[in-house]
Design a protein around this motif. Structure first.
Motif, PDB file in Angstrom:
ATOM      1  N   ALA A 122       3.940   5.677  -5.615  1.00 41.69           N
ATOM      2  CA  ALA A 122       3.860   5.745  -7.078  1.00 41.69           C
ATOM      3  C   ALA A 122       2.861   6.815  -7.513  1.00 41.69           C
ATOM      4  O   ALA A 122       3.126   7.573  -8.454  1.00 41.69           O
ATOM      5  CB  ALA A 122       3.468   4.387  -7.641  1.00 41.69           C
ATOM      6  N   GLU A 123       1.727   6.890  -6.819  1.00 42.04           N
ATOM      7  CA  GLU A 123       0.735   7.921  -7.145  1.00 42.04           C
ATOM      8  C   GLU A 123       1.301   9.317  -6.897  1.00 42.04           C
ATOM      9  O   GLU A 123       1.078  10.244  -7.679  1.00 42.04           O
ATOM     10  CB  GLU A 123      -0.531   7.712  -6.317  1.00 42.04           C
ATOM     11  CG  GLU A 123      -1.326   6.496  -6.725  1.00 42.04           C
ATOM     12  CD  GLU A 123      -2.497   6.218  -5.798  1.00 42.04           C
ATOM     13  OE1 GLU A 123      -2.692   6.967  -4.825  1.00 42.04           O
ATOM     14  OE2 GLU A 123      -3.218   5.244  -6.058  1.00 42.04           O
ATOM     15  N   ASN A 124       2.046   9.492  -5.799  1.00 47.14           N
ATOM     16  CA  ASN A 124       2.654  10.788  -5.487  1.00 47.14           C
ATOM     17  C   ASN A 124       3.709  11.171  -6.516  1.00 47.14           C
ATOM     18  O   ASN A 124       3.843  12.343  -6.868  1.00 47.14           O
ATOM     19  CB  ASN A 124       3.254  10.786  -4.089  1.00 47.14           C
ATOM     20  CG  ASN A 124       2.204  10.874  -3.016  1.00 47.14           C
ATOM     21  OD1 ASN A 124       1.101  11.339  -3.262  1.00 47.14           O
ATOM     22  ND2 ASN A 124       2.527  10.414  -1.826  1.00 47.14           N
ATOM     23  N   ARG A 125       4.471  10.195  -6.986  1.00 46.76           N
ATOM     24  CA  ARG A 125       5.478  10.494  -8.015  1.00 46.76           C
ATOM     25  C   ARG A 125       4.805  10.997  -9.283  1.00 46.76           C
ATOM     26  O   ARG A 125       5.288  11.927  -9.926  1.00 46.76           O
ATOM     27  CB  ARG A 125       6.315   9.256  -8.318  1.00 46.76           C
ATOM     28  CG  ARG A 125       7.372   8.965  -7.287  1.00 46.76           C
ATOM     29  CD  ARG A 125       8.350   7.919  -7.794  1.00 46.76           C
ATOM     30  NE  ARG A 125       7.736   6.626  -8.002  1.00 46.76           N
ATOM     31  CZ  ARG A 125       7.626   5.675  -7.078  1.00 46.76           C
ATOM     32  NH1 ARG A 125       8.086   5.891  -5.865  1.00 46.76           N
ATOM     33  NH2 ARG A 125       7.070   4.525  -7.361  1.00 46.76           N
ATOM     34  N   ILE A 126       3.676  10.403  -9.622  1.00 45.43           N
ATOM     35  CA  ILE A 126       2.948  10.847 -10.814  1.00 45.43           C
ATOM     36  C   ILE A 126       2.351  12.223 -10.589  1.00 45.43           C
ATOM     37  O   ILE A 126       2.434  13.106 -11.433  1.00 45.43           O
ATOM     38  CB  ILE A 126       1.844   9.828 -11.173  1.00 45.43           C
ATOM     39  CG1 ILE A 126       2.473   8.528 -11.649  1.00 45.43           C
ATOM     40  CG2 ILE A 126       0.910  10.391 -12.233  1.00 45.43           C
ATOM     41  CD1 ILE A 126       1.495   7.386 -11.804  1.00 45.43           C
ATOM     42  N   ARG A 127       1.763  12.420  -9.418  1.00 41.98           N
ATOM     43  CA  ARG A 127       1.056  13.666  -9.134  1.00 41.98           C
ATOM     44  C   ARG A 127       2.019  14.835  -8.936  1.00 41.98           C
ATOM     45  O   ARG A 127       1.782  15.928  -9.430  1.00 41.98           O
ATOM     46  CB  ARG A 127       0.191  13.489  -7.885  1.00 41.98           C
ATOM     47  CG  ARG A 127      -0.658  14.696  -7.562  1.00 41.98           C
ATOM     48  CD  ARG A 127      -1.540  14.471  -6.338  1.00 41.98           C
ATOM     49  NE  ARG A 127      -2.403  13.303  -6.537  1.00 41.98           N
ATOM     50  CZ  ARG A 127      -2.477  12.288  -5.669  1.00 41.98           C
ATOM     51  NH1 ARG A 127      -1.766  12.286  -4.579  1.00 41.98           N
ATOM     52  NH2 ARG A 127      -3.282  11.276  -5.909  1.00 41.98           N
ATOM     53  N   HIS A 128       3.109  14.640  -8.214  1.00 44.10           N
ATOM     54  CA  HIS A 128       3.980  15.749  -7.831  1.00 44.10           C
ATOM     55  C   HIS A 128       5.318  15.769  -8.566  1.00 44.10           C
ATOM     56  O   HIS A 128       6.043  16.749  -8.466  1.00 44.10           O
ATOM     57  CB  HIS A 128       4.258  15.708  -6.326  1.00 44.10           C
ATOM     58  CG  HIS A 128       3.020  15.820  -5.496  1.00 44.10           C
ATOM     59  ND1 HIS A 128       2.270  16.960  -5.437  1.00 44.10           N
ATOM     60  CD2 HIS A 128       2.390  14.914  -4.714  1.00 44.10           C
ATOM     61  CE1 HIS A 128       1.235  16.763  -4.632  1.00 44.10           C
ATOM     62  NE2 HIS A 128       1.278  15.531  -4.195  1.00 44.10           N
ATOM     63  N   GLY A 129       5.634  14.726  -9.228  1.00 47.35           N
ATOM     64  CA  GLY A 129       6.930  14.658  -9.887  1.00 47.35           C
ATOM     65  C   GLY A 129       6.995  15.509 -11.130  1.00 47.35           C
ATOM     66  O   GLY A 129       6.039  15.606 -11.894  1.00 47.35           O
ATOM     67  N   ARG A 130       8.116  16.180 -11.312  1.00 48.77           N
ATOM     68  CA  ARG A 130       8.335  16.972 -12.520  1.00 48.77           C
ATOM     69  C   ARG A 130       9.719  16.649 -13.045  1.00 48.77           C
ATOM     70  O   ARG A 130      10.630  16.351 -12.277  1.00 48.77           O
ATOM     71  CB  ARG A 130       8.255  18.471 -12.221  1.00 48.77           C
ATOM     72  CG  ARG A 130       6.886  18.923 -11.766  1.00 48.77           C
ATOM     73  CD  ARG A 130       6.863  20.401 -11.549  1.00 48.77           C
ATOM     74  NE  ARG A 130       7.874  20.770 -10.570  1.00 48.77           N
ATOM     75  CZ  ARG A 130       8.296  22.015 -10.382  1.00 48.77           C
ATOM     76  NH1 ARG A 130       7.822  22.988 -11.087  1.00 48.77           N
ATOM     77  NH2 ARG A 130       9.202  22.277  -9.470  1.00 48.77           N
ATOM     78  N   GLU A 169       0.824  -1.207   0.000  1.00 47.21           N
ATOM     79  CA  GLU A 169       0.000   0.000   0.000  1.00 47.21           C
ATOM     80  C   GLU A 169       0.860   1.259   0.000  1.00 47.21           C
ATOM     81  O   GLU A 169       0.558   2.235  -0.679  1.00 47.21           O
ATOM     82  CB  GLU A 169      -0.948  -0.009   1.194  1.00 47.21           C
ATOM     83  CG  GLU A 169      -2.057  -1.026   1.082  1.00 47.21           C
ATOM     84  CD  GLU A 169      -2.920  -1.111   2.325  1.00 47.21           C
ATOM     85  OE1 GLU A 169      -2.652  -0.363   3.302  1.00 47.21           O
ATOM     86  OE2 GLU A 169      -3.856  -1.932   2.329  1.00 47.21           O
ATOM     87  N   LYS A 170       1.951   1.217   0.779  1.00 44.86           N
ATOM     88  CA  LYS A 170       2.858   2.359   0.839  1.00 44.86           C
ATOM     89  C   LYS A 170       3.513   2.593  -0.523  1.00 44.86           C
ATOM     90  O   LYS A 170       3.641   3.733  -0.977  1.00 44.86           O
ATOM     91  CB  LYS A 170       3.911   2.118   1.913  1.00 44.86           C
ATOM     92  CG  LYS A 170       4.719   3.317   2.279  1.00 44.86           C
ATOM     93  CD  LYS A 170       5.618   3.020   3.463  1.00 44.86           C
ATOM     94  CE  LYS A 170       6.383   4.247   3.875  1.00 44.86           C
ATOM     95  NZ  LYS A 170       7.245   4.000   5.035  1.00 44.86           N
ATOM     96  N   GLU A 171       3.920   1.531  -1.191  1.00 45.08           N
ATOM     97  CA  GLU A 171       4.530   1.657  -2.518  1.00 45.08           C
ATOM     98  C   GLU A 171       3.521   2.194  -3.535  1.00 45.08           C
ATOM     99  O   GLU A 171       3.863   3.010  -4.385  1.00 45.08           O
ATOM    100  CB  GLU A 171       5.077   0.311  -2.970  1.00 45.08           C
ATOM    101  CG  GLU A 171       5.685   0.330  -4.360  1.00 45.08           C
ATOM    102  CD  GLU A 171       6.808   1.338  -4.518  1.00 45.08           C
ATOM    103  OE1 GLU A 171       6.921   1.933  -5.609  1.00 45.08           O
ATOM    104  OE2 GLU A 171       7.570   1.552  -3.556  1.00 45.08           O
ATOM    105  N   LYS A 172       2.276   1.757  -3.422  1.00 42.28           N
ATOM    106  CA  LYS A 172       1.231   2.248  -4.331  1.00 42.28           C
ATOM    107  C   LYS A 172       1.015   3.751  -4.128  1.00 42.28           C
ATOM    108  O   LYS A 172       0.928   4.514  -5.101  1.00 42.28           O
ATOM    109  CB  LYS A 172      -0.073   1.497  -4.084  1.00 42.28           C
ATOM    110  CG  LYS A 172      -1.190   1.894  -5.005  1.00 42.28           C
ATOM    111  CD  LYS A 172      -2.458   1.116  -4.710  1.00 42.28           C
ATOM    112  CE  LYS A 172      -3.606   1.626  -5.561  1.00 42.28           C
ATOM    113  NZ  LYS A 172      -4.876   0.992  -5.196  1.00 42.28           N
ATOM    114  N   ALA A 173       0.972   4.198  -2.871  1.00 40.72           N
ATOM    115  CA  ALA A 173       0.805   5.625  -2.576  1.00 40.72           C
ATOM    116  C   ALA A 173       2.003   6.421  -3.084  1.00 40.72           C
ATOM    117  O   ALA A 173       1.854   7.523  -3.618  1.00 40.72           O
ATOM    118  CB  ALA A 173       0.616   5.833  -1.080  1.00 40.72           C
TER     119      ALA A 173
END
Length: 71
Positions: free
Chosen positions: A24-32, A18-22
């Protein structure tokens, strides 16, 4: 017969997944990308220079300023 499952290990594995899934979502959402960051810094620099070049002299009164005595 079914396999014996260690509940402690099962819970830890589930929490890690679950932590890895979250993450990955944060990398997509906040990553530039580096190019995106560089572009944004360059735009901010250009905007700042433009505003500095076009700054009104603080000694001159602004025509729409409240409290003008000549009205």
């Amino acid at each position: 017969m079914s396999d014996i499952v260690n509940l402690r290990q099962f819970k830890k594995r589930k929490a890690r997944d679950e932590k890895e899934k979250a993450a990955a979502e944060n990398r997509i959402r906040h990553g530039r990308t580096g190019a995106e960051k560089k572009f944004e810094r360059e735009q901010a620099r250009k905007t700042g220079e433009f505003l500095d070049r076009n700054r009104l002299d603080p000694a001159t009164p602004h025509p729409g300023k409240a409290g003008d005595e000549d009205a």
